[in-house]
Design a protein around this motif. Sequence first.
Motif, PDB file in Angstrom:
ATOM      1  N   MET A 185      -7.775   4.988   7.359  1.00 16.12           N
ATOM      2  CA  MET A 185      -6.906   5.252   6.203  1.00 16.12           C
ATOM      3  C   MET A 185      -7.396   4.496   4.978  1.00 16.12           C
ATOM      4  SD  MET A 185      -2.970   5.439   7.618  1.00 16.12           S
ATOM      5  CE  MET A 185      -2.329   5.898   6.006  1.00 16.12           C
ATOM      6  N   GLY A 186      -7.745   3.230   5.157  1.00 20.18           N
ATOM      7  CA  GLY A 186      -8.217   2.422   4.038  1.00 20.18           C
ATOM      8  C   GLY A 186      -9.495   2.982   3.437  1.00 20.18           C
ATOM      9  N   VAL A 187     -10.448   3.333   4.294  1.00 19.97           N
ATOM     10  CA  VAL A 187     -11.720   3.899   3.809  1.00 19.97           C
ATOM     11  C   VAL A 187     -11.466   5.231   3.106  1.00 19.97           C
ATOM     12  CG1 VAL A 187     -13.936   4.852   4.561  1.00 19.97           C
ATOM     13  CG2 VAL A 187     -13.143   2.670   5.486  1.00 19.97           C
ATOM     14  N   THR A 188     -10.571   6.036   3.646  1.00 17.45           N
ATOM     15  CA  THR A 188     -10.258   7.326   3.034  1.00 17.45           C
ATOM     16  C   THR A 188      -9.651   7.135   1.648  1.00 17.45           C
ATOM     17  OG1 THR A 188      -9.945   8.375   5.180  1.00 17.45           O
ATOM     18  CG2 THR A 188      -8.909   9.457   3.284  1.00 17.45           C
ATOM     19  N   LEU A 219       3.585   1.582  10.572  1.00 16.93           N
ATOM     20  CA  LEU A 219       2.598   0.591  11.030  1.00 16.93           C
ATOM     21  C   LEU A 219       3.019  -0.830  10.659  1.00 16.93           C
ATOM     22  CD1 LEU A 219      -0.802   2.314  10.156  1.00 16.93           C
ATOM     23  CD2 LEU A 219       0.187   1.974  12.431  1.00 16.93           C
ATOM     24  N   SER A 220       3.623  -0.978   9.486  1.00 17.11           N
ATOM     25  CA  SER A 220       4.019  -2.324   9.050  1.00 17.11           C
ATOM     26  C   SER A 220       5.049  -2.940   9.993  1.00 17.11           C
ATOM     27  CB  SER A 220       4.565  -2.287   7.620  1.00 17.11           C
ATOM     28  OG  SER A 220       5.865  -1.723   7.575  1.00 17.11           O
ATOM     29  N   ASN A 221       5.770  -2.112  10.728  1.00 17.00           N
ATOM     30  CA  ASN A 221       6.756  -2.619  11.694  1.00 17.00           C
ATOM     31  C   ASN A 221       6.132  -2.993  13.037  1.00 17.00           C
ATOM     32  OD1 ASN A 221       9.073  -2.372  10.047  1.00 17.00           O
ATOM     33  ND2 ASN A 221       9.088  -0.174  10.420  1.00 17.00           N
ATOM     34  N   HIS A 222       4.821  -2.754  13.190  1.00 10.94           N
ATOM     35  CA  HIS A 222       4.157  -3.008  14.475  1.00 10.94           C
ATOM     36  C   HIS A 222       2.988  -3.985  14.348  1.00 10.94           C
ATOM     37  CE1 HIS A 222       6.481   0.055  16.565  1.00 10.94           C
ATOM     38  NE2 HIS A 222       6.393   0.749  15.441  1.00 10.94           N
ATOM     39  N   THR A 223       2.987  -4.768  13.292  1.00  9.55           N
ATOM     40  CA  THR A 223       1.849  -5.669  13.064  1.00  9.55           C
ATOM     41  C   THR A 223       1.753  -6.775  14.107  1.00  9.55           C
ATOM     42  OG1 THR A 223       3.167  -6.952  11.493  1.00  9.55           O
ATOM     43  CG2 THR A 223       1.727  -5.239  10.588  1.00  9.55           C
ATOM     44  N   ILE A 272      -0.439  20.474  -0.930  1.00 16.27           N
ATOM     45  CA  ILE A 272      -0.992  19.773   0.231  1.00 16.27           C
ATOM     46  C   ILE A 272      -0.984  18.265  -0.006  1.00 16.27           C
ATOM     47  CG2 ILE A 272      -3.153  19.352   1.489  1.00 16.27           C
ATOM     48  CD1 ILE A 272      -3.664  22.416   1.255  1.00 16.27           C
ATOM     49  N   MET A 273      -1.266  17.855  -1.241  1.00 17.84           N
ATOM     50  CA  MET A 273      -1.275  16.420  -1.553  1.00 17.84           C
ATOM     51  C   MET A 273       0.110  15.789  -1.369  1.00 17.84           C
ATOM     52  SD  MET A 273      -4.357  15.661  -1.995  1.00 17.84           S
ATOM     53  CE  MET A 273      -4.111  13.969  -2.479  1.00 17.84           C
ATOM     54  N   PHE A 274       1.171  16.559  -1.642  1.00 15.01           N
ATOM     55  CA  PHE A 274       2.512  16.034  -1.383  1.00 15.01           C
ATOM     56  C   PHE A 274       2.648  15.651   0.092  1.00 15.01           C
ATOM     57  CE2 PHE A 274       3.741  18.450  -5.247  1.00 15.01           C
ATOM     58  CZ  PHE A 274       4.436  17.449  -5.915  1.00 15.01           C
ATOM     59  N   GLY A 275       2.194  16.545   0.960  1.00 13.54           N
ATOM     60  CA  GLY A 275       2.257  16.261   2.397  1.00 13.54           C
ATOM     61  C   GLY A 275       1.404  15.068   2.778  1.00 13.54           C
ATOM     62  N   LEU A 276       0.194  14.997   2.242  1.00 22.09           N
ATOM     63  CA  LEU A 276      -0.697  13.883   2.558  1.00 22.09           C
ATOM     64  C   LEU A 276      -0.105  12.551   2.103  1.00 22.09           C
ATOM     65  CD1 LEU A 276      -3.467  12.812   3.546  1.00 22.09           C
ATOM     66  CD2 LEU A 276      -4.214  13.075   1.175  1.00 22.09           C
ATOM     67  N   PHE A 277       0.366  12.500   0.864  1.00 18.78           N
ATOM     68  CA  PHE A 277       0.949  11.249   0.360  1.00 18.78           C
ATOM     69  C   PHE A 277       2.206  10.878   1.143  1.00 18.78           C
ATOM     70  CE2 PHE A 277      -0.978  12.060  -4.093  1.00 18.78           C
ATOM     71  CZ  PHE A 277      -2.138  11.394  -3.747  1.00 18.78           C
ATOM     72  N   GLY A 278       3.069  11.853   1.387  1.00 14.74           N
ATOM     73  CA  GLY A 278       4.287  11.582   2.152  1.00 14.74           C
ATOM     74  C   GLY A 278       3.976  11.079   3.546  1.00 14.74           C
ATOM     75  N   MET A 279       3.040  11.730   4.225  1.00 17.04           N
ATOM     76  CA  MET A 279       2.650  11.297   5.565  1.00 17.04           C
ATOM     77  C   MET A 279       2.049   9.890   5.518  1.00 17.04           C
ATOM     78  SD  MET A 279      -0.103  12.981   8.208  1.00 17.04           S
ATOM     79  CE  MET A 279      -1.414  12.812   7.017  1.00 17.04           C
ATOM     80  N   SER A 280       1.220   9.624   4.538  1.00 17.58           N
ATOM     81  CA  SER A 280       0.607   8.298   4.417  1.00 17.58           C
ATOM     82  C   SER A 280       1.663   7.212   4.253  1.00 17.58           C
ATOM     83  CB  SER A 280      -0.361   8.257   3.222  1.00 17.58           C
ATOM     84  OG  SER A 280      -1.449   9.124   3.416  1.00 17.58           O
ATOM     85  N   SER A 333       0.841  -1.207   0.000  1.00 18.84           N
ATOM     86  CA  SER A 333       0.000   0.000   0.000  1.00 18.84           C
ATOM     87  C   SER A 333       0.873   1.252   0.000  1.00 18.84           C
ATOM     88  CB  SER A 333      -0.906   0.039   1.234  1.00 18.84           C
ATOM     89  OG  SER A 333      -1.848  -0.979   1.209  1.00 18.84           O
ATOM     90  N   ALA A 334       1.898   1.252   0.826  1.00 19.52           N
ATOM     91  CA  ALA A 334       2.805   2.405   0.891  1.00 19.52           C
ATOM     92  C   ALA A 334       3.510   2.617  -0.448  1.00 19.52           C
ATOM     93  CB  ALA A 334       3.831   2.209   2.011  1.00 19.52           C
ATOM     94  N   ILE A 335       3.917   1.538  -1.088  1.00 20.71           N
ATOM     95  CA  ILE A 335       4.604   1.649  -2.386  1.00 20.71           C
ATOM     96  C   ILE A 335       3.642   2.159  -3.456  1.00 20.71           C
ATOM     97  CG2 ILE A 335       5.710   0.302  -4.223  1.00 20.71           C
ATOM     98  CD1 ILE A 335       6.918  -1.424  -1.864  1.00 20.71           C
ATOM     99  N   LEU A 336       2.394   1.705  -3.407  1.00 20.56           N
ATOM    100  CA  LEU A 336       1.399   2.222  -4.361  1.00 20.56           C
ATOM    101  C   LEU A 336       1.219   3.728  -4.192  1.00 20.56           C
ATOM    102  CD1 LEU A 336      -1.292  -0.602  -4.208  1.00 20.56           C
ATOM    103  CD2 LEU A 336       0.025   0.088  -6.228  1.00 20.56           C
ATOM    104  N   ILE A 337       1.179   4.179  -2.952  1.00 16.56           N
ATOM    105  CA  ILE A 337       1.027   5.618  -2.706  1.00 16.56           C
ATOM    106  C   ILE A 337       2.283   6.364  -3.157  1.00 16.56           C
ATOM    107  CG2 ILE A 337       0.650   7.397  -0.939  1.00 16.56           C
ATOM    108  CD1 ILE A 337      -1.081   5.231   0.521  1.00 16.56           C
ATOM    109  N   LEU A 338       3.450   5.732  -3.030  1.00 14.95           N
ATOM    110  CA  LEU A 338       4.681   6.336  -3.547  1.00 14.95           C
ATOM    111  C   LEU A 338       4.588   6.502  -5.071  1.00 14.95           C
ATOM    112  CD1 LEU A 338       7.598   7.361  -3.228  1.00 14.95           C
ATOM    113  CD2 LEU A 338       8.335   4.969  -3.393  1.00 14.95           C
ATOM    114  N   VAL A 339       4.071   5.492  -5.758  1.00 16.00           N
ATOM    115  CA  VAL A 339       3.876   5.591  -7.207  1.00 16.00           C
ATOM    116  C   VAL A 339       2.929   6.756  -7.519  1.00 16.00           C
ATOM    117  CG1 VAL A 339       2.873   4.420  -9.231  1.00 16.00           C
ATOM    118  CG2 VAL A 339       4.393   3.165  -7.673  1.00 16.00           C
TER     119      VAL A 339
END
Length: 139
Positions: free
Chosen positions: A99-102, A81-85, A66-74, A10-16
């Motif tokens: 996050m998923g619903v958004t 989160l992936s390190n705390h599963t 603003i979208m740069f900040g949102l995508f970067g933060m996401s 998911s994080a990589i998709l948002i990076l794309v």
Amino acid sequence: MTAKRLIRISAILILVHLLGHTGGHLSWDKASGPLFGVVKEMKSHSAEFMGATKSMADYFNGYSLIMFGLFGMSILVLWTLSNHTFRSAKLVKQILYPMGVTYLAFGVIEFLYFFPFAAIISLLAGILMLFSTLKLTDK
């Protein structure tokens, strides 16, 4: 596939998405052909709104930044989160649900107002976030 891997995908998709957004942001005001006139009009007229005088191009640029900040933060939140599963599955789920619903909502908005590639990326990221919650077990 593990929750950790799904969240990281998911994080990589948002990076794309962020990389594509960067290309669009850097080139939108260099349009040619029929769009040139639209961009020219967006830049040439300003109006006062809530104490600031800005053009539609200014607002378009600002929202894009603003979208740069949102995508970067996401991306950073998802990778963290992936390190705390395993240790904090309940908390990870509580963060992934909204996050998923958004991101699903972003996908719908992008289909309606932008273009399919962006929409598909957001929808896939949202689906993977939500699907990863099914892989998490509360401890």
